[in-house]
Design an enzyme around this catalytic site. Structure first.
Site, short mmCIF file in Angstrom:
data_model
loop_
_atom_site.label_atom_id
_atom_site.label_comp_id
_atom_site.label_asym_id
_atom_site.label_seq_id
_atom_site.Cartn_x
_atom_site.Cartn_y
_atom_site.Cartn_z
N ASP A 149 -34.49 -8.09 -60.99
CA ASP A 149 -35.56 -7.31 -60.36
C ASP A 149 -35.65 -6.32 -58.99
O ASP A 149 -34.75 -7.08 -57.87
CB ASP A 149 -37.13 -7.91 -60.28
CG ASP A 149 -37.11 -8.99 -59.55
OD1 ASP A 149 -36.46 -9.21 -58.46
OD2 ASP A 149 -38.44 -9.48 -59.98
N GLU A 177 -45.62 -9.38 -64.87
CA GLU A 177 -46.19 -9.64 -64.37
C GLU A 177 -47.46 -9.88 -65.78
O GLU A 177 -47.10 -8.59 -66.40
CB GLU A 177 -47.42 -8.51 -63.24
CG GLU A 177 -46.03 -8.01 -62.06
CD GLU A 177 -46.81 -9.51 -61.55
OE1 GLU A 177 -47.21 -10.56 -61.63
OE2 GLU A 177 -47.08 -9.02 -59.69
N HIS A 201 -45.25 -14.94 -63.95
CA HIS A 201 -44.57 -14.14 -64.67
C HIS A 201 -42.89 -14.37 -64.03
O HIS A 201 -42.72 -15.72 -63.71
CB HIS A 201 -44.78 -12.40 -63.58
CG HIS A 201 -43.93 -13.10 -61.80
ND1 HIS A 201 -45.63 -13.07 -60.56
CD2 HIS A 201 -43.28 -13.65 -61.27
CE1 HIS A 201 -45.01 -12.75 -59.81
NE2 HIS A 201 -43.28 -13.70 -59.88
N ASN A 252 -48.33 -16.78 -61.09
CA ASN A 252 -49.28 -16.49 -62.37
C ASN A 252 -48.99 -16.22 -63.50
O ASN A 252 -48.92 -15.68 -64.87
CB ASN A 252 -49.73 -14.90 -61.93
CG ASN A 252 -48.50 -13.78 -61.79
OD1 ASN A 252 -47.63 -13.61 -62.24
ND2 ASN A 252 -49.03 -12.43 -61.11
C1 GLP Z 1 -40.67 -13.23 -57.30
C2 GLP Z 1 -39.63 -12.71 -58.09
C3 GLP Z 1 -39.37 -14.18 -58.83
C4 GLP Z 1 -39.48 -14.88 -58.72
C5 GLP Z 1 -40.35 -15.63 -58.55
C6 GLP Z 1 -41.08 -16.93 -57.76
O1 GLP Z 1 -41.52 -12.35 -56.84
N1 GLP Z 1 -39.62 -11.12 -58.74
O2 GLP Z 1 -37.87 -13.19 -59.56
O3 GLP Z 1 -38.77 -15.43 -59.02
O4 GLP Z 1 -41.32 -14.64 -58.19
O5 GLP Z 1 -41.10 -16.80 -56.13
P1 GLP Z 1 -41.39 -18.11 -55.18
O6 GLP Z 1 -39.47 -18.71 -55.85
O7 GLP Z 1 -40.85 -17.09 -54.14
O8 GLP Z 1 -41.84 -18.65 -55.84
#
Ligand code: GLP
Length: 256
Positions: free
Chosen positions: A79, A155, A150, A148
């Site tokens: 992304d 989302e 995702h 959440n």
């Molecule tokens: C982000 C990204 C994801 C990531 C996830 C977890 O927003 N879009 O690719 O794996 O959320 O993030 P974190 O590792 O900072 O908890």
């Protein structure tokens, strides 16, 4: 320690550093295969130690193997924010250059992301998905887990059939990701392009990496839930070769 929960193959390791080394070694082995398929990559705090370990592992390789890894590199990120240029420190393009492509001396053109500055985000999402398809599809896909539920920026609610597309980010996600934007959730873009569950589930193998006590609640839900739109990561249960790699802290509230 490997335990067998009801719904996902789960490997639990001591801490985030141990998880990072484990994942990094899996990625290096994948890259050194004779004809590696493109690698699917994620961003976020979970991936910071993973890429540090990956860089360290790669530089420990004999020069010939490291050069093969560098020369055969092809990765596709999940992304990118919309409206943030690649040189902005909050962009995922910057993160990937800073954490991986630079330290590993990769050709930046082989570390692919959606173009967050595209004038036509829907067209860019379709182009990016088609590019991955034309490159043979993802072999090994790394995923983090959002608070959440995702994966990528899918989302909740999100169908298993959702494909690469522009999306709106939830307030919770913008709060969680604010540190790269001066700590201000309002400065975090409200939209992004993300691969969908359709492209993610098409990967040959998936490693979902979950570390830290803050993820204990969502990880417990994911390990126990029937696949459902409210918890996008739960769709991964339908994948034949998915593995969850977690540290003890992330398992803290599961009693495992
Ligand atoms: C982000 C990204 C994801 C990531 C996830 C977890 O927003 N879009 O690719 O794996 O959320 O993030 P974190 O590792 O900072 O908890």
């Amino acid at each position: 320690m490997t335990v067998a929960p009801q719904r996902f193959p789960l490997t639990v390791l001591d801490d985030a550093q141990t998880v990072a080394r484990h994942v990094a070694r899996r990625v290096v082995a994948d890259r050194l295969a004779l004809t590696p398929r493109p690698l699917g990559l994620a961003t976020g705090a979970t991936m910071v130690p993973v890429y540090e370990a990956l860089v360290a592992e790669a530089w420990k390789l004999p020069a010939s193997q490291r050069q093969r890894l560098q020369q055969k590199w092809r990765s596709y990120n999940l992304d990118e924010y919309l409206g943030v240029p690649p040189h902005h420190p909050g962009s995922f393009a910057f993160f990937m250059h800073d954490r991986l492509a630079g330290p590993l001396q990769l050709d930046p053109a082989t570390v692919r992301l959606p173009d967050g500055m595209a004038a036509d985000p829907l067209g860019e999402a379709r182009r990016y998905s088609a590019e991955i398809h034309a490159a043979g599809g993802i072999g090994l896909q790394l995923l983090g887990l959002g608070l959440n539920g995702h994966v990528g920026f899918n989302e909740p609610p999100c169908a298993a059939t959702a494909s690469c597309r522009p999306v709106e980010l939830s307030p919770e996600t913008r709060r969680h990701n604010a540190s790269a934007f001066g700590g201000d959730p309002a400065a975090v873009p409200s939209q992004a392009i993300t691969l969908g569950l359709a492209e993610i589930l098409a990967a040959r193998r998936i490693l979902l990496v979950v570390t830290g006590a803050a993820k204990a609640g969502v990880l417990r839900r994911m390990l126990q839930a029937e696949p459902c739109p409210q918890l996008p990561a739960s769709w991964l249960q339908r994948h034949p070769a998915v593995q969850v790699i977690a540290d003890r802290a992330a398992l803290g509230a599961t009693g495992a």
